[in-house]
Design an enzyme around this catalytic site. Structure first.
Site, PDB file in Angstrom:
ATOM      1  N   ASP A   1      56.290  18.180  32.511  1.00 32.03           N
ATOM      2  CA  ASP A   1      57.664  18.209  32.004  1.00 32.03           C
ATOM      3  C   ASP A   1      57.787  19.414  31.080  1.00 32.03           C
ATOM      4  OD1 ASP A   1      60.292  17.508  31.421  1.00 32.03           O
ATOM      5  OD2 ASP A   1      59.760  15.857  30.083  1.00 32.03           O
ATOM      6  N   HIS A   2      59.015  19.868  30.902  1.00 36.52           N
ATOM      7  CA  HIS A   2      59.299  20.947  29.952  1.00 36.52           C
ATOM      8  C   HIS A   2      59.652  20.335  28.602  1.00 36.52           C
ATOM      9  CE1 HIS A   2      60.459  23.640  33.583  1.00 36.52           C
ATOM     10  NE2 HIS A   2      59.228  23.910  33.193  1.00 36.52           N
TER      11      HIS A   2
ATOM     12  N   PHE B   1      64.115  16.821  30.172  1.00 33.89           N
ATOM     13  CA  PHE B   1      64.468  15.981  31.321  1.00 33.89           C
ATOM     14  C   PHE B   1      64.066  16.600  32.658  1.00 33.89           C
ATOM     15  CE2 PHE B   1      68.343  15.642  28.376  1.00 33.89           C
ATOM     16  CZ  PHE B   1      67.696  14.792  27.484  1.00 33.89           C
ATOM     17  N   HIS B   2      62.852  17.178  32.724  1.00 35.20           N
ATOM     18  CA  HIS B   2      62.392  17.813  33.960  1.00 35.20           C
ATOM     19  C   HIS B   2      61.064  17.229  34.451  1.00 35.20           C
ATOM     20  CE1 HIS B   2      64.688  21.746  32.702  1.00 35.20           C
ATOM     21  NE2 HIS B   2      65.503  20.776  33.080  1.00 35.20           N
ATOM     22  N   PRO B   3      60.877  15.911  34.526  1.00 32.59           N
ATOM     23  CA  PRO B   3      59.591  15.398  35.002  1.00 32.59           C
ATOM     24  C   PRO B   3      59.379  15.680  36.491  1.00 32.59           C
ATOM     25  CG  PRO B   3      61.157  13.597  34.771  1.00 32.59           C
ATOM     26  CD  PRO B   3      61.813  14.820  34.187  1.00 32.59           C
TER      27      PRO B   3
END
Length: 561
Positions: free
Chosen positions: A301-302, A476-478
């Site tokens: 994630d980021h 919110f980038h999983p």
């Protein structure tokens, strides 16, 4: 609950109506002789705040549109647990996200191919991005026009962001026109998935009119428990799913099942279905269909570091939205012309940069906003300010997703392990220092920026590492929890077929072996576009009587791969 059956066998059953599921449903149902069913745990996307761009504030954390998940307490975040938004509505995360159209860098996809995934290089995937695109600038070598996925320029600008862009140029980060040409280093305004100031989600793009097709069935408010397998053969074959609908368990049979439930949902369904690490399944008394140690592993994630600055003499959203008069003015501007602050994506200005000169390409992404607030969901600060959120695009830290129980009613364990690697902590410190250099550049001097988070008094590497844990939060980038590849921990092959079983694919962001260098929604659509092409190719093979499936190694030379 009782078990009933009310649906005939379908050809393809897609689980999850997020970006990938919506695109797959449209492409795969174009053949009128092929019956496609799309199953979504959430409801229709008829909640008004989904469609007003600033409405994400009312969708994230709202059980009507969000699964409302949480991470474990993270050591790298100094013991904090984070909310982990995931879309639970038609359109999935495209109904609650930041609407940013971003492909990432060419090197991201070339790396996937180099890992043993033929057909996934930048040269291979660029035509797939263009196929679904409807770019405001028209068709050219990089962009498509006339597709379903609308891309527009933003409809509102701020002087403080223009000045931040000038300051970035003064420290060596030049302005560029377009982030989506394969090298996104530089600064520009994000292009957004909107149509005339209204959010353009995947449901609008790909599902509109689809229910009129007699060979397409959409089922909403139906949570999937697990995949059903026929285990009479040496290789177990997926033959349907078990869903909870209207208070009853129902089995839906299908010739092929596609999981498009996302980086949290897809590995959770696989694990409940008996595909996952044997030790985990045995602990939960789940019969093992296939021992797959990589299911749920490789979570990436980021992590964004939200640095905020108080300013003087600048107009920001804090003052405008901080008064009743200002809110009414924004509402009228939006109602009359679909313009103004209510059309804003959560972030307007983007900056891609290198944390240190020795990085091979930009490894930082900034989301710059003309506002500040103590934490997401809290009121804006009562003074003019801007926020420069910066994230490490290529984190070395890896986490995991694991179910806690055999029932879908129990949320899974989500453990991103942010900042668990020395490399990520170094990049975090470098990112904070670079942000300070931009804020101290001559262009911003007239606004007298004052760092309020994390605080200018923090100077040593140790202090800044601690600060990164205090201000870091998910963007919110999983991705990555059902990764593509051929190694022991790979879950799917290059055609996105699940290893060890038949009749089952995963098509969503979970298949990314490594995270893309930017926002992940549009890369997920590209993944679905490619999956649809491969599935249609396989149908063609069967139609001409060739019983052999196209092989992974052949994907690179296939015109559809």
């Amino acid at each position: 609950m009782t078990l009933t059956r009310s649906y005939p066998t379908v050809d393809t059953l897609i689980v999850g109506a997020g970006p990938a599921g919506c695109l797959l449903a449209k492409r795969l149902s174009e053949d009128p002789h092929h019956h496609v069913m799309l199953v979504e745990a959430g409801g229709r996307d008829n909640y008004p705040w989904i469609h007003i761009p600033v409405g994400y504030l009312y969708c994230i954390g709202n059980p009507r549109t969000d699964w409302c998940l949480r991470t474990e307490a993270e050591a790298g975040l100094n013991g904090r647990s984070l909310g982990y938004p995931r879309g639970r509505v038609l359109g999935g995360c495209s109904s609650i996200n930041g609407m940013i159209y971003m492909r990432g860098q060419a090197r991201d996809y070339d790396h996937w191919a180099a890992l043993g995934n033929p057909g996934w290089s930048w040269e291979d995937v660029l035509p797939l991005f263009r196929k679904s695109e409807d770019h405001y600038g028209g068709e050219n070598a990089l962009h498509g026009a006339g597709g379903e996925w609308r891309v527009e320029a933003q409809r509102h600008k701020w002087d403080i962001l223009e000045t931040f862009r000038d300051a970035a140029a003064e420290v060596g980060i030049p302005p560029i026109e377009d982030f989506n040409g394969g090298d996104n280093e530089g600064s520009s305004y994000f292009q957004v998935n909107q149509r005339r100031g209204v959010r353009w989600n995947a449901a609008k793009a790909f599902l509109k009119g689809l229910e009129r097709r007699p060979n397409f069935t959409l089922v909403t408010d139906a949570e999937v428990d697990r995949v059903i397998f026929d285990t009479r053969q040496a290789t177990p074959k997926a033959c349907g799913v078990r869903i909870c609908l209207n208070g009853a368990w129902q089995e839906v049979r299908a010739h092929e099942v596609i999981l498009s439930a996302g980086a949290i949902g897809s590995p959770s369904i696989l694990q409940r279905s008996g595909i996952g690490p044997r030790q985990l399944l045995s602990q939960l008394a789940i019969p093992v269909v296939h021992d797959a140690p990589g299911v749920g592993e490789n979570l990436q994630d980021h992590l964004q570091l939200r640095m905020s600055y108080r300013v003087e003499g600048a107009r920001t959203l804090n003052e405008i939205a901080g008064t009743w008069f200002g809110k009414v003015g924004m509402a009228w501007q939006y109602l009359l012309s679909r313009s103004g602050p209510m059309t804003m994506a959560p972030s307007q200005l983007g900056v891609f940069a290198r944390s240190t000169p020795d990085q091979p390409s930009a490894n930082l992404e900034y989301h710059v906003q003309p506002l500040s607030l103590p934490a997401f969901g809290e009121p804006l600060d009562p003074f003019p300010a801007f926020t420069a959120s910066v994230c490490n695009l290529r984190p070395a830290s890896r986490g995991r997703v694991a179910i806690r129980a055999a029932s879908p009613a129990t949320p899974p364990l989500i453990q991103p392990n942010y900042l668990s690697e020395d490399e990520d902590r170094r990049v975090a410190v470098d990112a904070i220092r670079l942000t300070r250099r931009i804020a101290a550049a001559p262009a911003l001097a007239r606004y007298r920026p004052e760092e309020i988070k994390p605080g200018a008094d923090l100077q040593s590497d140790e202090e800044l590492m601690r600060a990164a844990g205090d201000i870091g939060t998910t963007i919110f980038h999983p991705v990555g929890t059902c990764k593509m590849g051929q190694d022991r921990n790979a879950v799917v092959d290059a055609r996105l077929r699940v290893h060890g079983v038949a009749g089952l694919r995963v098509v969503d962001a979970s298949i990314m072996p490594t995270i893309t260098s930017g926002n992940t929604c549009s890369p997920t659509l590209m993944i679905a576009e490619k999956a649809a092409a491969m599935i249609l190719e396989e149908r063609q093979w069967r139609a001409i009587g060739n019983t052999a499936q196209p092989q992974t190694a052949a994907a690179a030379s296939s015109p559809l791969a």
